[in-house]
Design a protein around this motif. Structure first.
Motif, PDB file in Angstrom:
ATOM      1  N   ALA A  34       5.816   2.894  -0.725  1.00 54.14           N
ATOM      2  CA  ALA A  34       4.971   1.724  -0.498  1.00 54.14           C
ATOM      3  C   ALA A  34       5.393   1.004   0.775  1.00 54.14           C
ATOM      4  O   ALA A  34       6.565   0.985   1.146  1.00 54.14           O
ATOM      5  N   CYS A  88      -5.030   9.922  -0.539  1.00 54.05           N
ATOM      6  CA  CYS A  88      -5.463   8.960  -1.553  1.00 54.05           C
ATOM      7  C   CYS A  88      -4.412   7.861  -1.660  1.00 54.05           C
ATOM      8  O   CYS A  88      -3.211   8.127  -1.507  1.00 54.05           O
ATOM      9  N   TYR A  89      -4.857   6.642  -1.922  1.00 56.29           N
ATOM     10  CA  TYR A  89      -3.968   5.493  -1.880  1.00 56.29           C
ATOM     11  C   TYR A  89      -4.119   4.632  -3.137  1.00 56.29           C
ATOM     12  O   TYR A  89      -5.173   4.635  -3.798  1.00 56.29           O
ATOM     13  N   ALA A 143      -2.895   0.402  -4.192  1.00 60.33           N
ATOM     14  CA  ALA A 143      -2.352  -0.840  -3.661  1.00 60.33           C
ATOM     15  C   ALA A 143      -1.902  -1.723  -4.818  1.00 60.33           C
ATOM     16  O   ALA A 143      -2.496  -1.705  -5.902  1.00 60.33           O
ATOM     17  N   LEU A 198       0.844  -1.198   0.000  1.00 59.56           N
ATOM     18  CA  LEU A 198       0.000   0.000   0.000  1.00 59.56           C
ATOM     19  C   LEU A 198       0.871   1.237   0.000  1.00 59.56           C
ATOM     20  O   LEU A 198       1.884   1.305   0.711  1.00 59.56           O
ATOM     21  N   SER A 199       0.465   2.220  -0.780  1.00 61.39           N
ATOM     22  CA  SER A 199       1.231   3.473  -0.794  1.00 61.39           C
ATOM     23  C   SER A 199       0.294   4.660  -0.987  1.00 61.39           C
ATOM     24  O   SER A 199      -0.641   4.590  -1.790  1.00 61.39           O
ATOM     25  N   PRO A 200       0.525   5.738  -0.229  1.00 64.01           N
ATOM     26  CA  PRO A 200      -0.205   6.973  -0.526  1.00 64.01           C
ATOM     27  C   PRO A 200       0.264   7.498  -1.875  1.00 64.01           C
ATOM     28  O   PRO A 200       1.419   7.278  -2.274  1.00 64.01           O
ATOM     29  N   MET A 241      -4.283   2.835   6.593  1.00 61.91           N
ATOM     30  CA  MET A 241      -4.602   4.132   6.004  1.00 61.91           C
ATOM     31  C   MET A 241      -4.691   5.161   7.135  1.00 61.91           C
ATOM     32  O   MET A 241      -5.773   5.519   7.603  1.00 61.91           O
ATOM     33  N   LYS A 261      -7.184   4.151  -7.802  1.00 56.70           N
ATOM     34  CA  LYS A 261      -6.916   5.077  -6.696  1.00 56.70           C
ATOM     35  C   LYS A 261      -8.127   5.105  -5.773  1.00 56.70           C
ATOM     36  O   LYS A 261      -9.272   5.063  -6.223  1.00 56.70           O
ATOM     37  N   CYS A 274      -9.657   7.139  -2.265  1.00 55.90           N
ATOM     38  CA  CYS A 274      -9.561   8.241  -1.304  1.00 55.90           C
ATOM     39  C   CYS A 274     -10.627   8.019  -0.226  1.00 55.90           C
ATOM     40  O   CYS A 274     -11.821   8.293  -0.474  1.00 55.90           O
TER      41      CYS A 274
END
Length: 286
Positions: free
Chosen positions: A68, A94-95, A97, A61-63, A88, A121, A123
């Motif tokens: 990540a 916003c992310y 994956a 997961l990364s914003p 989160m 994406k 949010c």
């Protein structure tokens, strides 16, 4: 016949050894249909297909624009879902994956990069769905008071789960839909508080109410949450037939008739005994 046997043998070898060839070469099927499911900030990533014993999935997961991180409970897993709620940490970010296809636990691979599928994406602040709220109803002359409970979310602040009001603040509104009981015409009103007073109701009439969270600052289609189950006030002008079902009324009538019959029977028996006793006393006197 010989051709059919050759084809059958080919398919047998293909389906028996192809998965092992994939594993040996380090190639793994890519995840498909990666989607988000989120209600009140309880956010889960889901995908397909369920892996065989030859590979597993890892979620990163990364914003957006950030680094990540691997989700500890979703590393080399045989599951096709991953709960990302606690990862989160910023609900307004916003992310994206990535679902990586990797060898299973304990196995190795020569690949330096694994097949992966990137999610759309997401949010949380703008995209999470809003569950139906709970509320209590009190009715007085010409008005109704609805006390709405701000729903808890999956976002914690220390040991306390934050509510929708904690996160959205003044942006959280509630839409009330109400109508006269047994009527099809409905009215809606929006309120920016959790203590709601609906006025202009006809005295003595029964009204039904439903509530849903409403965030007007969101894009159209994501503003409204799920509707609560309806709650209805009592109708002060209801007849006994409207209050009670026919079965209850019939049962009550039968019970009254039985009691009346028992009373009459007991009265008659008592009267006969008294009369008999009186006649016996007269004969004794003579």
């Amino acid at each position: 016949m010989a051709t059919t046997r050759i084809e059958a043998g080919f398919y047998f070898l293909y389906f028996s050894f192809f998965p092992m060839l994939l594993s040996a070469s380090g190639s793994y099927p890519q995840a498909q249909n990666v989607t988000w499911k989120s209600t009140n900030f309880k956010t889960v990533l889901v995908w397909e297909p369920k892996p065989s014993a030859d590979y597993s999935y890892t979620v990163e997961l990364s914003p957006v624009g950030g680094n990540a991180q691997r989700i500890s409970n979703c590393i080399r897993s045989s599951q096709t879902m991953c709960d990302l709620s606690t990862a989160m940490t910023d609900p307004k970010a916003c992310y994206v994956a990535d679902v990586l296809s990797q060898p299973p636990q304990g196995a190795t691979s020569e690949l330096s990069e694994f097949p992966h599928k990137t999610s759309p994406k997401f949010c949380p602040y703008d995209d999470t769905e809003l569950d139906r709220p709970k509320f209590t109803l009190e009715v007085s002359e010409g008005s109704a008071t609805l006390n709405v409970t701000d729903s808890p979310t999956a976002i914690a602040n220390g040991t306390h789960l934050q509510t929708l009001r904690d996160i959205f603040s003044e942006r959280l509104h509630y839409r009330v839909t109400y109508w006269k009981n047994k009527s099809t015409g409905k009215k809606t009103s929006n309120y920016n508080t959790s203590m709601i007073k609906v006025t202009g109701l006809d005295h003595g009439e029964s009204y039904c109410f439903q509530v849903q969270a409403y965030i007007p600052s969101r894009t159209y289609g994501k503003q409204l949450g799920d509707l609560s189950p309806p709650q209805c006030s009592k109708d002060e002008n209801q007849t006994i037939i409207e209050v009670y079902s026919p079965a209850v009324i019939i049962s009550a009538i039968i019970l009254i008739l039985l009691l009346t019959g028992i009373i009459i029977t007991v009265t008659v028996v008592c009267c006969k005994r008294k009369k008999k006793a009186a006649n016996g006393e007269k004969k004794g006197v003579v």
